[in-house]
Write an enzyme that holds these catalytic residues in place. Structure first.
Site, PDB file in Angstrom:
ATOM      1  N   TRP A  10       6.171  23.076  93.642  1.00  0.00           N
ATOM      2  CA  TRP A  10       6.266  22.162  94.794  1.00  0.00           C
ATOM      3  C   TRP A  10       7.464  21.227  94.698  1.00  0.00           C
ATOM      4  CZ3 TRP A  10       0.513  20.217  95.782  1.00  0.00           C
ATOM      5  CH2 TRP A  10      -0.284  21.324  96.116  1.00  0.00           C
ATOM      6  N   LYS A  11       8.106  21.202  93.539  1.00  0.00           N
ATOM      7  CA  LYS A  11       9.237  20.271  93.310  1.00  0.00           C
ATOM      8  C   LYS A  11       8.819  18.851  93.703  1.00  0.00           C
ATOM      9  CE  LYS A  11      12.479  23.958  94.248  1.00  0.00           C
ATOM     10  NZ  LYS A  11      13.886  24.290  94.251  1.00  0.00           N
ATOM     11  N   HIS A  95      13.724  24.473  83.999  1.00  0.00           N
ATOM     12  CA  HIS A  95      14.127  24.756  85.391  1.00  0.00           C
ATOM     13  C   HIS A  95      15.590  24.357  85.567  1.00  0.00           C
ATOM     14  CE1 HIS A  95      14.339  24.620  89.747  1.00  0.00           C
ATOM     15  NE2 HIS A  95      13.249  25.363  89.767  1.00  0.00           N
ATOM     16  N   GLY A 233       9.623  28.340  95.240  1.00  0.00           N
ATOM     17  CA  GLY A 233       9.813  26.934  95.567  1.00  0.00           C
ATOM     18  C   GLY A 233       9.435  26.657  97.014  1.00  0.00           C
ATOM     19  N   GLY A 234      10.435  26.621  97.885  1.00  0.00           N
ATOM     20  CA  GLY A 234      10.234  26.227  99.284  1.00  0.00           C
ATOM     21  C   GLY A 234       9.067  26.923  99.976  1.00  0.00           C
TER      22      GLY A 234
END
Ligand code: PEP
Length: 253
Positions: A10-11, A95, A233-234
Site C-alpha cells: 500500500w506504500k 524496496h 503497488g498501485g
C-alpha cells in the site's frame, strides 16, 4: 509446485476509512479456496487494526520495512519483534524506494533481512536494477550484488524462509511493466544464483514480480515458469484490480 502469492504494497497510502472500505471490498471478492497466498502491507500505524480486521480471513499482513536493530534507542524505528507482536507475519526489505530515498545499501538490507528472520517474520527481499543499469547491460551484475549481500551475511539456508521480489526500478509506479520474457530472464537468473549454493532451496524459493502489475498484464506475467506471483503497488489499492490479479495468480497454479 510453488504456491503463487500476491502481495499488496500500500506504500504511504490509506486512512482508517479508506482501509476499511478497501478491506470490505476485498473480503467480498477474494475466494478463500484459491490455491494462493495473499497479503497486504499497510503503513505501520494501520498494521494492528488491519490484522484485527483480517483475523479469520485468509489474507496475511506484512510491514513495509523493519529496523535492522532488535530494539533500543533508535527513535522513529520499528523492531521486528513489535511487528510480530501486533500480528504481522511478513515484512518487505530492500524496496527500491527505501534504497533510493533512504539510502539503504546492500549491507543494511542484508541486516534487515536477518532482523526479520530473527523476529519470526518472513522477509520479502526486493531486488531490481535501474533503467540506466539495464541499458548498460548490468542487470545481472546488480541483481547478483543485491542477492549475494544477503546470502553472504545470512547464509543460503535463510532463503528457505524468505520470498524474493524482482522489481525493476524503471517499472515501479511507471505504468511500464517488464515484458514476461524480461521478467522470466531475471527470475531464472535469481533462481540459478540461489541454486548454485543450494539446489533444493533454489527450486523452492518463491520469486514475485513487481512493477506496474495490473489486471490487464497479470496473467501473462504469472504464466512464466519462474514467476510465482506479484508484488503489487498501485493496483493493490483498487479492490477490483487486486481481486483480478489474485484470480490470475490462482489460474496460473
Ligand atoms: C511496488 O510498490 O512495489 C510496486 C511494484 O508498485 P507498482 O505496482 O505501483 O508499480
Amino acid at each position: 509446485m510453488r504456491r503463487p502469492m500476491v502481495a499488496g504494497n500500500w506504500k504511504m497510502h490509506g486512512s482508517e476509512a479508506a482501509n476499511s472500505a478497501l478491506l470490505s471490498e476485498l473480503e467480498m471478492r477474494l475466494q478463500p479456496e484459491w490455491p494462493i497466498d495473499v497479503a497486504v502491507f499497510p503503513p505501520f500505524v494501520y498494521l494492528a487494526e488491519v490484522v484485527r480486521r483480517l483475523r479469520g480471513a485468509s489474507v496475511g499482513v506484512g510491514a513495509q520495512d523493519v529496523c535492522a536493530e532488535p530494539g533500543g534507542a533508535f527513535t522513529g524505528e520499528v523492531a521486528g519483534s513489535m511487528l510480530r507482536d501486533v500480528g504481522c507475519t511478513l515484512v518487505i526489505v530492500g524496496h527500491s524506494e527505501r534504497r533510493r530515498w533512504y539510502h539503504e545499501d546492500d549491507a543494511v538490507v542484508a541486516r534487515k533481512f536477518g532482523a526479520a528472520l530473527a523476529a519470526g517474520l518472513t522477509p520479502v527481499l526486493c531486488v531490481g536494477e535501474t533503467l540506466e543499469e539495464r541499458e548498460a547491460g548490468m542487470t545481472e551484475t546488480v541483481i547478483a550484488r543485491q542477492l549475494d549481500a544477503v546470502l553472504a551475511m545470512n547464509g543460503v539456508a535463510t532463503l528457505a524462509e524468505a520470498i524474493v521480489a524482482y522489481e525493476p526500478v524503471w517499472a515501479i509506479g511507471t505504468g511500464r511493466n517488464a515484458s514476461p520474457d524480461q521478467a522470466e530472464a531475471v527470475h531464472a537468473f535469481v533462481r540459478r544464483r540461489i541454486a548454485e549454493q543450494n539446489a533444493t532451496i533454489g527450486g523452492r524459493v518463491r520469486i514475485l514480480y513487481g512493477g506496474s502489475v495490473k489486471a490487464a498484464n497479470a496473467a501473462e506475467l504469472f504464466s512464466m515458469p519462474d514467476v510465482d506471483g506479484g508484488l503489487v503497488g498501485g493496483a493493490s489499492l483498487v479492490a477490483d484490480e487486486f481481486h483480478q490479479i489474485c484470480a490470475a495468480a490462482a489460474a496460473s497454479h
